[in-house]
Motif scaffolding. Structure first.
Motif, PDB file in Angstrom:
ATOM      1  N   ASP A 135      10.274   9.834   3.190  1.00 51.96           N
ATOM      2  CA  ASP A 135      10.996   8.622   3.577  1.00 51.96           C
ATOM      3  C   ASP A 135      11.070   7.740   2.339  1.00 51.96           C
ATOM      4  O   ASP A 135      10.063   7.163   1.906  1.00 51.96           O
ATOM      5  CB  ASP A 135      10.273   7.915   4.727  1.00 51.96           C
ATOM      6  CG  ASP A 135      11.166   6.909   5.420  1.00 51.96           C
ATOM      7  OD1 ASP A 135      12.327   7.245   5.715  1.00 51.96           O
ATOM      8  OD2 ASP A 135      10.706   5.778   5.677  1.00 51.96           O
ATOM      9  N   LEU A 136      12.254   7.659   1.753  1.00 52.32           N
ATOM     10  CA  LEU A 136      12.409   7.073   0.424  1.00 52.32           C
ATOM     11  C   LEU A 136      12.863   5.619   0.499  1.00 52.32           C
ATOM     12  O   LEU A 136      13.819   5.291   1.205  1.00 52.32           O
ATOM     13  CB  LEU A 136      13.406   7.904  -0.380  1.00 52.32           C
ATOM     14  CG  LEU A 136      13.497   7.589  -1.873  1.00 52.32           C
ATOM     15  CD1 LEU A 136      12.171   7.859  -2.587  1.00 52.32           C
ATOM     16  CD2 LEU A 136      14.618   8.417  -2.520  1.00 52.32           C
ATOM     17  N   HIS A 137      12.159   4.778  -0.266  1.00 47.96           N
ATOM     18  CA  HIS A 137      12.442   3.342  -0.314  1.00 47.96           C
ATOM     19  C   HIS A 137      12.357   2.866  -1.755  1.00 47.96           C
ATOM     20  O   HIS A 137      11.902   3.591  -2.646  1.00 47.96           O
ATOM     21  CB  HIS A 137      11.408   2.566   0.512  1.00 47.96           C
ATOM     22  CG  HIS A 137      11.403   2.899   1.968  1.00 47.96           C
ATOM     23  ND1 HIS A 137      11.901   2.042   2.926  1.00 47.96           N
ATOM     24  CD2 HIS A 137      10.964   4.000   2.635  1.00 47.96           C
ATOM     25  CE1 HIS A 137      11.764   2.595   4.124  1.00 47.96           C
ATOM     26  NE2 HIS A 137      11.202   3.792   3.967  1.00 47.96           N
ATOM     27  N   SER A 138      12.750   1.608  -1.970  1.00 46.40           N
ATOM     28  CA  SER A 138      12.523   0.979  -3.268  1.00 46.40           C
ATOM     29  C   SER A 138      12.142  -0.476  -3.051  1.00 46.40           C
ATOM     30  O   SER A 138      12.352  -1.031  -1.966  1.00 46.40           O
ATOM     31  CB  SER A 138      13.765   1.095  -4.166  1.00 46.40           C
ATOM     32  OG  SER A 138      14.893   0.484  -3.582  1.00 46.40           O
ATOM     33  N   TYR A 139      11.568  -1.083  -4.095  1.00 46.37           N
ATOM     34  CA  TYR A 139      11.112  -2.460  -3.952  1.00 46.37           C
ATOM     35  C   TYR A 139      11.291  -3.218  -5.259  1.00 46.37           C
ATOM     36  O   TYR A 139      11.287  -2.627  -6.338  1.00 46.37           O
ATOM     37  CB  TYR A 139       9.653  -2.502  -3.495  1.00 46.37           C
ATOM     38  CG  TYR A 139       8.632  -2.072  -4.531  1.00 46.37           C
ATOM     39  CD1 TYR A 139       7.915  -3.012  -5.267  1.00 46.37           C
ATOM     40  CD2 TYR A 139       8.353  -0.720  -4.758  1.00 46.37           C
ATOM     41  CE1 TYR A 139       6.973  -2.632  -6.209  1.00 46.37           C
ATOM     42  CE2 TYR A 139       7.406  -0.323  -5.686  1.00 46.37           C
ATOM     43  CZ  TYR A 139       6.717  -1.288  -6.419  1.00 46.37           C
ATOM     44  OH  TYR A 139       5.793  -0.898  -7.347  1.00 46.37           O
ATOM     45  N   ASP A 140      11.455  -4.531  -5.137  1.00 49.93           N
ATOM     46  CA  ASP A 140      11.622  -5.393  -6.300  1.00 49.93           C
ATOM     47  C   ASP A 140      10.247  -5.672  -6.892  1.00 49.93           C
ATOM     48  O   ASP A 140       9.499  -6.503  -6.385  1.00 49.93           O
ATOM     49  CB  ASP A 140      12.311  -6.694  -5.877  1.00 49.93           C
ATOM     50  CG  ASP A 140      12.673  -7.565  -7.069  1.00 49.93           C
ATOM     51  OD1 ASP A 140      12.223  -7.263  -8.192  1.00 49.93           O
ATOM     52  OD2 ASP A 140      13.397  -8.563  -6.877  1.00 49.93           O
ATOM     53  N   ASP A 141       9.914  -4.961  -7.971  1.00 51.45           N
ATOM     54  CA  ASP A 141       8.573  -5.086  -8.526  1.00 51.45           C
ATOM     55  C   ASP A 141       8.323  -6.421  -9.221  1.00 51.45           C
ATOM     56  O   ASP A 141       7.187  -6.723  -9.575  1.00 51.45           O
ATOM     57  CB  ASP A 141       8.246  -3.913  -9.462  1.00 51.45           C
ATOM     58  CG  ASP A 141       9.392  -3.481 -10.346  1.00 51.45           C
ATOM     59  OD1 ASP A 141      10.544  -3.544  -9.898  1.00 51.45           O
ATOM     60  OD2 ASP A 141       9.134  -3.047 -11.482  1.00 51.45           O
ATOM     61  N   LYS A 142       9.355  -7.249  -9.367  1.00 54.93           N
ATOM     62  CA  LYS A 142       9.127  -8.605  -9.876  1.00 54.93           C
ATOM     63  C   LYS A 142       8.372  -9.452  -8.858  1.00 54.93           C
ATOM     64  O   LYS A 142       7.769 -10.463  -9.217  1.00 54.93           O
ATOM     65  CB  LYS A 142      10.467  -9.269 -10.201  1.00 54.93           C
ATOM     66  CG  LYS A 142      11.218  -8.643 -11.367  1.00 54.93           C
ATOM     67  CD  LYS A 142      12.541  -9.344 -11.590  1.00 54.93           C
ATOM     68  CE  LYS A 142      13.320  -8.705 -12.735  1.00 54.93           C
ATOM     69  NZ  LYS A 142      14.663  -9.347 -12.919  1.00 54.93           N
ATOM     70  N   LEU A 143       8.432  -9.048  -7.591  1.00 56.06           N
ATOM     71  CA  LEU A 143       7.814  -9.837  -6.526  1.00 56.06           C
ATOM     72  C   LEU A 143       6.425  -9.341  -6.143  1.00 56.06           C
ATOM     73  O   LEU A 143       5.774  -9.938  -5.290  1.00 56.06           O
ATOM     74  CB  LEU A 143       8.722  -9.820  -5.291  1.00 56.06           C
ATOM     75  CG  LEU A 143      10.156 -10.320  -5.495  1.00 56.06           C
ATOM     76  CD1 LEU A 143      10.941 -10.209  -4.196  1.00 56.06           C
ATOM     77  CD2 LEU A 143      10.168 -11.747  -6.007  1.00 56.06           C
ATOM     78  N   PHE A 144       5.986  -8.251  -6.741  1.00 58.09           N
ATOM     79  CA  PHE A 144       4.686  -7.674  -6.404  1.00 58.09           C
ATOM     80  C   PHE A 144       3.854  -7.514  -7.678  1.00 58.09           C
ATOM     81  O   PHE A 144       4.388  -7.464  -8.783  1.00 58.09           O
ATOM     82  CB  PHE A 144       4.854  -6.322  -5.695  1.00 58.09           C
ATOM     83  CG  PHE A 144       5.539  -6.417  -4.367  1.00 58.09           C
ATOM     84  CD1 PHE A 144       4.798  -6.565  -3.202  1.00 58.09           C
ATOM     85  CD2 PHE A 144       6.919  -6.386  -4.274  1.00 58.09           C
ATOM     86  CE1 PHE A 144       5.422  -6.662  -1.970  1.00 58.09           C
ATOM     87  CE2 PHE A 144       7.562  -6.485  -3.044  1.00 58.09           C
ATOM     88  CZ  PHE A 144       6.807  -6.626  -1.892  1.00 58.09           C
ATOM     89  N   GLY A 145       2.579  -7.380  -7.498  1.00 52.97           N
ATOM     90  CA  GLY A 145       1.702  -7.256  -8.656  1.00 52.97           C
ATOM     91  C   GLY A 145       1.562  -5.840  -9.156  1.00 52.97           C
ATOM     92  O   GLY A 145       0.517  -5.465  -9.692  1.00 52.97           O
ATOM     93  N   THR A 146       2.606  -5.049  -9.008  1.00 55.23           N
ATOM     94  CA  THR A 146       2.557  -3.650  -9.430  1.00 55.23           C
ATOM     95  C   THR A 146       3.966  -3.135  -9.704  1.00 55.23           C
ATOM     96  O   THR A 146       4.945  -3.649  -9.159  1.00 55.23           O
ATOM     97  CB  THR A 146       1.901  -2.768  -8.351  1.00 55.23           C
ATOM     98  OG1 THR A 146       1.865  -1.409  -8.807  1.00 55.23           O
ATOM     99  CG2 THR A 146       2.675  -2.826  -7.046  1.00 55.23           C
ATOM    100  N   SER A 147       4.039  -2.149 -10.573  1.00 56.31           N
ATOM    101  CA  SER A 147       5.282  -1.389 -10.779  1.00 56.31           C
ATOM    102  C   SER A 147       5.018   0.098 -10.595  1.00 56.31           C
ATOM    103  O   SER A 147       5.725   0.944 -11.153  1.00 56.31           O
ATOM    104  CB  SER A 147       5.857  -1.665 -12.175  1.00 56.31           C
ATOM    105  OG  SER A 147       6.288  -3.003 -12.296  1.00 56.31           O
ATOM    106  N   ASN A 148       4.001   0.419  -9.806  1.00 58.02           N
ATOM    107  CA  ASN A 148       3.667   1.819  -9.531  1.00 58.02           C
ATOM    108  C   ASN A 148       4.588   2.407  -8.469  1.00 58.02           C
ATOM    109  O   ASN A 148       5.208   1.678  -7.694  1.00 58.02           O
ATOM    110  CB  ASN A 148       2.222   1.935  -9.029  1.00 58.02           C
ATOM    111  CG  ASN A 148       1.199   1.649 -10.112  1.00 58.02           C
ATOM    112  OD1 ASN A 148       1.487   1.773 -11.298  1.00 58.02           O
ATOM    113  ND2 ASN A 148       0.005   1.264  -9.706  1.00 58.02           N
TER     114      ASN A 148
END
Length: 241
Positions: A135-148
């Motif tokens: 189940d594939l998603h993406s996220y705005d890593d500027k808003l979270f403390g990670t880019s993993n």
């Protein structure tokens, strides 16, 4: 819904529930068109198309019907399948749909997604002993403390531990770091299918910075990520499926 490469011999099925941007014509008059709809999984369909894996993607926006949410259960508070507010608290609808409209929208967009995904998985199970649902998603890593890369397993309930370890190793070999179940542990899609016999399921969250330029594929970063995903999935299928 859109299906890509339905008839392949691969034991892998990709689900993309949050990349849709469509607002149906009969629904648009109810919407607050000034609301923000930024937390869309932009361009994931384009990202995975070169992988030639069987893929089911929702085309209606998650801000109309979110097919990865849980249906309400007695005594349980869940995020609504038809959301009320955008990411900054603005109302998504000038008039929130009536219960009758809500039922209609679920019948049109929510239930068919699960039926179609189940059919695709059953077709794979006719060919393979075990099947993997991504189940594939993406996220705005500027808003979270990670880019993993974030691997959601519903607290290790939907994916065999050996498979999880192998998946983490394969990402690491491609220079991609991972973390498990935080801040995203997976939604209703992997919870529904990951508990079924012979099906393993994982929610994979990709940071925007790895593949996007605005809302479009970054020509170099996206190509690099596509190559890495191709290698990871091919090795995983070889070792485990």
């Amino acid at each position: 819904m859109k299906v890509i490469y339905e008839k392949t011999n691969s034991p892998l099925v990709i689900s993309i529930p949050h990349s849709g941007t469509d607002i149906p014509q009969d629904i648009a008059p109810l919407c607050n068109l000034g609301a923000k709809r930024e937390h869309t999984d932009w361009a994931l369909q384009e990202l995975v198309t070169p992988l030639s894996e069987t893929t089911l993607a929702a085309t209606v926006s998650r801000y109309i019907v979110d097919v990865n949410r849980f249906k309400p259960r007695a005594g349980k508070t869940t995020q609504p399948i038809i959301p009320r507010i955008d990411d900054v608290g603005h109302q998504l609808f000038n008039n929130y749909p009536s219960k009758q409209k809500q039922a209609d929208w679920l019948e049109r967009y929510y239930t068919p997604y699960y039926v179609h995904l189940e059919n695709l998985l059953n077709e794979k199970l006719e060919q393979h002993e075990r099947v993997l649902l991504v189940d594939l998603h993406s996220y705005d890593d500027k808003l979270f403390g990670t880019s993993n890369i974030i691997l959601g397993t519903r607290k290790k309930q939907t994916l065999n531990q050996d498979t999880l370890k192998q998946l983490q190793l394969l990402f690491h070999e491609e220079g991609l770091t991972t973390q498990v179940d935080t801040p995203f542990s997976g939604g209703n899609i992997i919870a529904t299918f990951g508990k079924q016999t012979r099906i393993e399921a994982v929610q994979i969250e990709v940071p925007y910075s790895l593949y996007l330029e605005g809302h479009l594929l970054h020509p170099d970063r996206a190509t690099t990520l596509q190559t890495k995903f191709q290698t990871i999935f091919q090795k995983l299928k070889m070792y485990h499926f």
